[in-house]
Design a protein around this motif. Structure first.
Motif: not given
Ligand SMILES: NC(=O)c1ccc[n+]([C@@H]2O[C@H](COP(=O)([O-])OP(=O)(O)OC[C@H]3O[C@@H](n4cnc5c(N)ncnc54)[C@H](OP(=O)(O)O)[C@@H]3O)[C@@H](O)[C@H]2O)c1
Length: 320
Positions: A276-283
């Motif tokens: 998914a896109a969302e967990p690619g923008h956080s860590t």
């Protein structure tokens, strides 16, 4: 429609409704389908992939187009699962590799082999898990749950860093996922005796504390790898009906049987974290059912900076 946040949080705190298939059924109504082919061109390694949640993760990833390498201890079992995946998904790019992730020597050997043959890696799922019935040491002298859940994943991540870095682009980071457990809420970070050499050993306690360590480790690795375009997340799958649960916790399995999630439902958030896109923008986030979750219910229980630093030192010293 997404579940109202308050209702979602109530389900989470009540544990049984949230962790069981009821929680999944209620939340699923708000899940957006992952686009077909969204993992095309991505190579992802999944450990403990011969059965249970690992195999379900493999099925979910190949269904979205990923090329997957299944890491198993038993090649024959892995190949049987691989063949079943290929039957279900004709043309799926899925291979089997043998590595015992509790053995630091074997992790080094396997990682070197991956670095030699793969120009780039886009994802890594640390799924392998154990609940040892009695205290067991690996050949290298580490307690087995610690070695399987913490030291092996730490070393494998760091050894694969160059290929994960090579797989990352400015818009699409490489992704590392540690499969923890809701059981980690019952444990705090062990500081003075991480190898569980003293006190009364129990597999459940060793499991919970190393699952807590995985959550903190994900946060520490997230910081360490941020400059390389690699994101790191941890998650818990709720309660799913797997060979591991049936074998390690027969009483729990008997009582909760009808409430347990399917393997696919347990693996859903693992697949989502890779796709998914969302967990690619956080860590460094802890997830369950596609939503960030608190790592402690009581803020005062949070680890001290010293305890977090001690975990990092433990991992570095054990793997140097
Ligand atoms: N199912 C649940 O409800 C649940 C809940 C919370 C967390 N989890 C977590 O989810 C993950 C998967 O659990 P599961 O329920 O699917 O358990 P499982 O059925 O026991 O599967 C675990 C897998 O890990 C593999 N494994 C164990 N030690 C290994 C090692 N040293 N090297 C390589 N592979 C190893 C096992 O391989 P072998 O076949 O060789 O034994 C097995 O395939 C675990 O990390 C577990 O802690 C599961």
């Amino acid at each position: 429609m997404p579940l109202p946040r308050l209702l979602d949080a109530v389900l989470d705190r009540l544990v049984v409704p949230g962790y069981s298939k009821m929680g999944y059924a209620v939340r699923r109504a708000g899940f957006r389908a992952l686009p077909a082919g969204c993992l095309d061109g991505r190579t992802i390694i999944v450990t403990g992939a011969g059965g249970g949640l690992g195999a379900a993760t493999v099925r979910g990833l190949v269904a979205l187009g990923a090329r997957v390498e299944m890491v198993v201890r038993d090649r024959a079992r892995g190949e049987q699962t691989r063949d079943a995946v290929r039957d279900e998904h004709p043309g799926a790019a899925v291979d089997v590799a043998v590595c015992d992730v509790s053995s630091l020597a074997d992790v080094r050997r396997y990682a070197a082999e991956v670095r030699d043959r793969e120009p780039a890696l886009h994802g890594l799922v640390h799924n392998a898990g154990v609940m040892p019935p009695q205290r067991t040491e690996t050949a290298e002298g580490h307690e087995l749950a610690l070695a399987t859940h913490v030291l092996g994943p730490f070393l494998l991540t760091r050894e694969l860093r160059p290929v994960l870095r090579a797989g990352a682009t400015p818009t699409s980071p490489s992704r590392v996922v540690l499969v923890s457990s809701g059981g980690m809420y019952t444990a705090s970070l062990p500081t003075d005796d991480p190898e569980f050499r003293t006190g009364t050993y129990s597999g459940g306690a060793a499991y919970a504390r190393t699952k807590r360590m995985q959550v903190v480790l994900a946060e520490l690795l997230a910081d360490d790898l941020a400059g390389d375009g690699i994101v790191v997340h941890s998650m818990h799958p709720g309660w799913a009906d797997t060979p591991g649960v049936a074998g390690s916790m027969p009483g729990f399995h008997r009582v909760t049987g009808p409430l347990l999630r399917t393997e696919e439902q347990g693996a859903d958030t693992i697949v989502w974290l890779q796709a998914a896109a969302e967990p690619g923008h956080s860590t460094g986030v802890f997830w369950h059912d596609r939503a960030p979750r608190p790592t402690h219910y009581l803020p005062r229980a949070a680890e001290t900076p010293q305890a977090r630093a001690a975990l990092w030192t433990l991992c570095v010293d054990a793997t140097s």
